[in-house]
Structures are given as structure tokens and as C-alpha cells.
Design a protein around this motif. Structure first.
Motif, PDB file in Angstrom:
ATOM      1  N   CYS A 140      63.998  24.648  68.149  1.00 38.51           N
ATOM      2  CA  CYS A 140      63.369  24.057  69.341  1.00 38.51           C
ATOM      3  C   CYS A 140      63.496  22.533  69.340  1.00 38.51           C
ATOM      4  O   CYS A 140      63.348  21.886  70.366  1.00 38.51           O
ATOM      5  CB  CYS A 140      61.900  24.442  69.390  1.00 38.51           C
ATOM      6  SG  CYS A 140      60.968  23.786  67.995  1.00 38.51           S
ATOM      7  N   GLY A 141      63.736  21.946  68.163  1.00 40.23           N
ATOM      8  CA  GLY A 141      63.921  20.498  68.067  1.00 40.23           C
ATOM      9  C   GLY A 141      62.638  19.699  68.117  1.00 40.23           C
ATOM     10  O   GLY A 141      62.661  18.458  68.095  1.00 40.23           O
ATOM     11  N   CYS A 200      63.674  29.473  61.935  1.00 43.35           N
ATOM     12  CA  CYS A 200      63.732  28.264  62.769  1.00 43.35           C
ATOM     13  C   CYS A 200      64.294  28.633  64.139  1.00 43.35           C
ATOM     14  O   CYS A 200      65.411  29.169  64.230  1.00 43.35           O
ATOM     15  CB  CYS A 200      64.613  27.206  62.106  1.00 43.35           C
ATOM     16  SG  CYS A 200      64.897  25.807  63.196  1.00 43.35           S
ATOM     17  N   ILE A 201      63.516  28.351  65.179  1.00 45.63           N
ATOM     18  CA  ILE A 201      63.985  28.733  66.520  1.00 45.63           C
ATOM     19  C   ILE A 201      64.738  27.581  67.191  1.00 45.63           C
ATOM     20  O   ILE A 201      64.995  27.611  68.379  1.00 45.63           O
ATOM     21  CB  ILE A 201      62.820  29.222  67.399  1.00 45.63           C
ATOM     22  CG1 ILE A 201      61.826  28.085  67.667  1.00 45.63           C
ATOM     23  CG2 ILE A 201      62.113  30.433  66.784  1.00 45.63           C
ATOM     24  CD1 ILE A 201      60.930  28.360  68.852  1.00 45.63           C
ATOM     25  N   ARG A 249      65.302  18.922  58.859  1.00 46.88           N
ATOM     26  CA  ARG A 249      66.073  20.115  58.457  1.00 46.88           C
ATOM     27  C   ARG A 249      67.357  19.745  57.720  1.00 46.88           C
ATOM     28  O   ARG A 249      67.990  20.578  57.104  1.00 46.88           O
ATOM     29  CB  ARG A 249      66.391  20.962  59.698  1.00 46.88           C
ATOM     30  CG  ARG A 249      65.131  21.577  60.312  1.00 46.88           C
ATOM     31  CD  ARG A 249      65.438  22.276  61.601  1.00 46.88           C
ATOM     32  NE  ARG A 249      65.989  21.332  62.584  1.00 46.88           N
ATOM     33  CZ  ARG A 249      66.553  21.698  63.724  1.00 46.88           C
ATOM     34  NH1 ARG A 249      66.647  22.975  64.036  1.00 46.88           N
ATOM     35  NH2 ARG A 249      67.005  20.792  64.567  1.00 46.88           N
ATOM     36  N   CYS A 285      55.935  21.935  63.899  1.00 42.77           N
ATOM     37  CA  CYS A 285      56.535  23.224  63.576  1.00 42.77           C
ATOM     38  C   CYS A 285      55.476  24.329  63.471  1.00 42.77           C
ATOM     39  O   CYS A 285      55.698  25.444  63.941  1.00 42.77           O
ATOM     40  CB  CYS A 285      57.333  23.120  62.289  1.00 42.77           C
ATOM     41  SG  CYS A 285      58.359  24.561  61.993  1.00 42.77           S
ATOM     42  N   MET A 287      55.507  27.841  65.350  1.00 45.78           N
ATOM     43  CA  MET A 287      55.441  29.103  64.602  1.00 45.78           C
ATOM     44  C   MET A 287      54.275  29.967  65.106  1.00 45.78           C
ATOM     45  O   MET A 287      54.392  31.181  65.236  1.00 45.78           O
ATOM     46  CB  MET A 287      55.275  28.828  63.098  1.00 45.78           C
ATOM     47  CG  MET A 287      56.480  28.227  62.410  1.00 45.78           C
ATOM     48  SD  MET A 287      57.897  29.328  62.332  1.00 45.78           S
ATOM     49  CE  MET A 287      58.990  28.609  63.518  1.00 45.78           C
ATOM     50  N   CYS A 320      60.382  19.263  65.836  1.00 42.99           N
ATOM     51  CA  CYS A 320      60.160  18.486  64.605  1.00 42.99           C
ATOM     52  C   CYS A 320      60.904  17.162  64.670  1.00 42.99           C
ATOM     53  O   CYS A 320      60.474  16.168  64.090  1.00 42.99           O
ATOM     54  CB  CYS A 320      60.580  19.283  63.380  1.00 42.99           C
ATOM     55  SG  CYS A 320      62.231  19.981  63.505  1.00 42.99           S
TER      56      CYS A 320
END
Ligand code: SF4
Ligand code: SF4
Length: 470
Positions: free
Chosen positions: A274-275, A271-272, A288, A305, A309, A277
Motif C-alpha cells: 500500500c506504500g 505486505c499489501i 522494506r 502498517c 494490517m 509506511c
């Protein structure tokens, strides 16, 4: 003060439990501005929505034997399912039908979580796939909508808001009319639309009330319908277990989340952070944090997401349809004891319902001896009893009726005009039964009566005949 919006990621592990996503710190409604989703699931849902809307609009126009294919006329207590007419007297069939529906929903939810909410619930389908799309078209994506909401009432805002108002209201009227046609039939709805209002004051008022309710829901109430009103959402806590397939974040793969840096060798989770989602979520939650009551399984976060990805060249499916067990133990879905128990109950109920449907008669009759009357002595050694008869005809043809004594010699004499029932109607009448005194051996004699229509027996009724004991 700008209302707080919750389409921002929350980092503290348990912080999400301290607040509701759509209520700000002052207890006021926090307006959500979800970003426009796009991706595989969003496209699939768009196609599905078209199919859904075509079926929803066209069904009331389809007729079978000059009647609608489906009708739920609670006012006149007339119900038609796949062309077959049901009456309040068939309520037990409906009762078992409702039980089957509840068990089916429970079983379906145990296995597939809230799949129904995301793909087939009218609230989600219409809000997210129809009204929200129109909103994106008129007001633009999330940031533009935010700016417009908090900006001054200039010409642009008035133009956009008026256009949205008109389209939302027209659509609400259309939805209300279609829905009403499932209750009173499309022919009656067309009459309300085309004939003077004075002729259909009641119908017109209901249409206005329904339209206003829909407008209120899609203009303002929105996700609150799922979060506050919907009982199905509230049931999730007891129905879902670790094997239920839900929209889930793969925390095993995703944690420890950390920002993406170009050309770095990633050591933590995928999970990067990034927010995205959270930004696309129409109920403003962060998936999450785990399965939450607010999640309507709309799949927007899966699409968001997957796109991220793809762009950072990591495997897709960090958010996906999966079960808690599937994620934690990498186990595939299996048939649990709870699923087996629900399936068994469902099968038994389906069996009962099938039997009730097969044995359901098109005619119904009740015969009772007239209240407060014993027997009457008649000339020629005859004794008479007066009976009342209630008849129901569920067919589309009128039903001439005649009553015959089946178990002894005697005579039936109808009081007044001949018995009969109009198509899809009810009627009641009275008749005398005459029996010779010699045949009466006790005070109460068993009497079997046959109800005939066009010389065909449709019902046998057992009752009693009162007479003198000597
Ligand atoms: S968490 Fe994901 S699936 Fe659930 S409502 Fe939000 S965007 Fe939709
Ligand atoms: S979209 Fe995916 S990568 Fe981005 S924060 Fe959500 S789970 Fe993490």
C-alpha cells in the motif's frame, strides 16, 4: 517543474541505493511531505514529548543553594551537575564522564539501535512532535501541504504561511532562551529579556543567533540535520549488527508483496504494497529495503502498517522493533560477545568515575617556588624562600587560608594581605618560609606544607626548600 517528492514506494530491490530520498534528479532538495502518523506509538511518543518538554523547560528554574541545578557555562568555565560545582580543574572527571557517555551510547546502540533518535533526540522530538504537528494543524495533511507549496501566493497561502512563520519563530526564540539558560543561568536570561538591550548586547546577539539557527533548522533544514549533519547517524554502520533491535520490516512474512484484493485467498506475503509506511516516513525512505542510515526510528511506519494490517485482518507487527536475526531466524535477542565487551569497559569506566567523584576535593591549591629566585640569607641565622600559591575554592562559602609547615620547625609569612578565596573563586598570593640554617643539611630540603581553612587541613603539598650547603 514540480519538485520530485519521495514519499512514494520504490519497487526495484536495489533502486533505493541509487538516490538520496531528499535530493531530486537535478540534484536539488526534494521537499518531503510525510503523512500525519497516528497509532499506538505516535500516542506514546506524544505523551513522552510532553514529559520531555516539561523537564526541559522547568530544569533551568530549579535552584539548589541559590544556584541552578544544572549549568554548563563554557564562557566562565563553570559547570554544575545536580547542584555540585565543577571547575576546569575537574576536567579529568568530565573526560572520564565523556568516555562513559560514548561507551554507553555505543552499547545502547549495539543493543537498541537508534531508539534514542526516535524518542529522545531533541531534533526528532521537536521536529516531529512539535513543529510538524503545528504544520499539520495550519496547513493540513500531506496532500494539502503539497498543494499549498506548489499553489499560487493567494490570501489563503499568505495567511497560513505567515501564521506558521510567526509560531515557528516564537517557538525558536523560546527554545533558544531555554537553551541559553542552561549556559548562563535563568537569572541572566531573564535580565537579557527584561532589561534594556544596550546592557546585554552580547547576550541579546547570542539569543538572536540561536533563535535564527533553530528557526532555520525547523523551517527549512529539517531531516537534513539527521541525514547530513548528525555524527551519531553516521556511526550506525559500524555499531549495528544482526542482533541490534531496530525498526524493521519482516520480509520473511511480508514477501512476496502483492496488492490486496477483497475476498481473495492470499498466497504470497502479508505486505499489501500500500506504500503507507513510505508515505509517513519523515526521511522519505522505504523501510522494506532494510535498515538504512536515514531511519531515525520514529516508529511512524510501525503505526501505519499496523493500521493497514488491522484493516485487512492480518496479524500486526509486519513492521516492528526487531533484530535482523530475530526476523531471519526467529531468534530472540541475546547477550553477544560485543555487548559483553562493551559492558565490561563501561563498568570499569563507571568505577573510575565513581572513585574520581568520591575523592574530588572542594579545594585545590598549587604551590611553586618563586621563579628565578634561590634563597635569601636573613638575620638571626634564618634562610628564606619565596613561594607562590594558587588557590581554588569550589564551595559556596568563602575560604580563609593559612599555610603551615608540617615536617620541620620554621615560620610562614604571607606577603601582603591575608590569604583567602571568595566562594566559587580563585586567588593567588605569595609567602615566605623561614627556616633556621642549622636545620638545613643539603641544598634542597624536602618541605611539607599544610593548607588550612578554619583550622581544618584541606590539602597537603610537598615542595622543596633551597638553602646554603654549609
Ligand atoms: S523508516 Fe520508519 S522508523 Fe525509520 S524514519 Fe522512516 S518512518 Fe521512521
Ligand atoms: S504499510 Fe505495511 S503493508 Fe503497506 S506497504 Fe508498508 S509494509 Fe506493506
Amino acid at each position: 517543474m514540480d519538485p520530485k517528492t519521495h514519499n512514494e514506494p520504490q519497487h526495484s530491490e536495489e533502486a533505493f541505493r541509487d538516490s538520496i530520498t531528499t535530493i531530486d534528479n537535478e540534484g536539488k532538495r526534494a521537499w518531503l511531505f510525510p503523512s500525519k502518523p497516528s497509532g499506538k506509538y505516535y500516542s506514546l511518543r506524544s505523551y513522552f514529548t510532553w514529559l520531555y518538554i516539561i523537564v526541559f523547560i522547568s530544569l533551568p528554574f530549579i535552584k539548589y543553594n541559590e544556584e541552578p541545578l544544572f549549568l554548563f557555562n563554557i564562557i566562565e568555565k563553570k559547570f554544575i551537575l545536580f547542584g555540585a560545582i565543577f571547575w576546569p580543574q575537574d576536567f579529568f572527571i568530565f573526560g572520564v564522564g565523556m568516555l562513559i557517555f560514548i561507551v554507553f551510547v555505543a552499547l545502547f546502540t549495539v543493543v537498541f539501535g537508534r531508539l534514542f533518535c526516535g524518542w529522545a533526540c531533541p531534533q526528532t522530538v521537536l521536529m516531529e512532535m512539535v513543529f510538524r504537528k503545528i504544520e499539520y494543524w495550519i496547513e493540513g495533511d500531506s496532500n494539502y501541504q503539497k498543494a499549498l507549496k506548489h499553489g499560487p501566493w493567494n490570501a489563503d497561502k499568505i495567511k497560513k504561511r505567515s501564521l506558521k512563520f510567526i509560531i515557528f519563530f516564537v517557538l525558536s526564540v523560546i527554545i533558544a532562551n531555554i537553551l541559553l539558560s542552561y549556559v548562563i543561568g535563568m537569572d541572566n536570561v531573564l535580565k537579557i529579556i527584561t532589561e534594556p538591550i544596550s546592557k546585554h548586547t552580547g547576550g541579546f546577539t547570542s539569543m538572536l543567533i540561536f533563535s535564527s539557527i533553530f528557526f532555520f533548522i525547523f523551517w527549512w533544514f529539517r531531516e537534513q540535520a539527521c541525514l547530513i549533519v548528525c555524527p551519531y547517524g553516521r556511526m550506525q554502520g559500524v555499531l549495528l549488527d544482526k542482533n541490534s533491535v531496530v525498526v524493521a520490516y519482516d520480509y520473511v512474512r511480508g514477501e512476496e508483496r502483492h496488492k490486496f484484493k477483497k475476498n481473495e485467498i492470499r498466497t504470497g506475503g502479508d505486505c499489501i504494497d500500500c506504500g503507507l509506511c513510505v508515505k509517513v516516513c519523515p526521511t522519505g525512505i522505504d523501510i522494506r529495503n532494510g535498515t538504512q542510515l536515514e531511519c531515525v526510528s520514529c516508529t511512524a511506519c510501525i503505526d501505519a502498517c499496523d493500521q493497514i494490517m488491522e484493516s485487512v485482518k492480518l496479524p500486526l507487527g509486519l513492521i516492528r522493533y526487531d533484530s535482523e536475526k530475530g526476523i531471519a531466524e526467529k531468534k530472540k535477542l541475546h547477550f553477544t560477545t560485543r555487548m559483553k565487551a562493551y559492558s565490561a569497559v563501561l563498568l570499569v569506566l563507571i568505577g573510575i568515575e565513581s572513585f574520581l567523584l568520591i575523592s574530588r576535593s572542594d579545594y585545590d591549591a598549587t604551590i611553586l617556588r618563586a621563579k628565578g629566585m634561590l634563597y635569601q640569607e636573613q638575620p638571626n641565622d634564618q634562610v628564606s624562600n619565596l613561594y607562590t600559591i594558587k588557590l581554588i575554592n569550589k564551595t559556596r562559602d568563602s575560604m580563609p587560608v593559612d599555610v603551615r609547615i608540617e615536617n620541620m620547625v620554621g615560620k610562614v609569612e604571607i606577603v601582603g594581605k591575608a590569604l583567602g578565596v571568595k566562594k566559587e573563586g580563585m586567588n593567588q598570593g605569595e609567602f615566605f618560609v623561614y627556616i633556621n640554617k642549622n636545620l638545613i643539611k643539603q641544598r634542597k630540603t624536602k618541605l611539607v606544607l599544610g593548607i588550612y581553612t578554619n583550622n581544618k587541613k584541606v590539602k597537603t603539598i610537598k615542595t622543596s626548600f633551597l638553602g646554603p650547603t654549609e
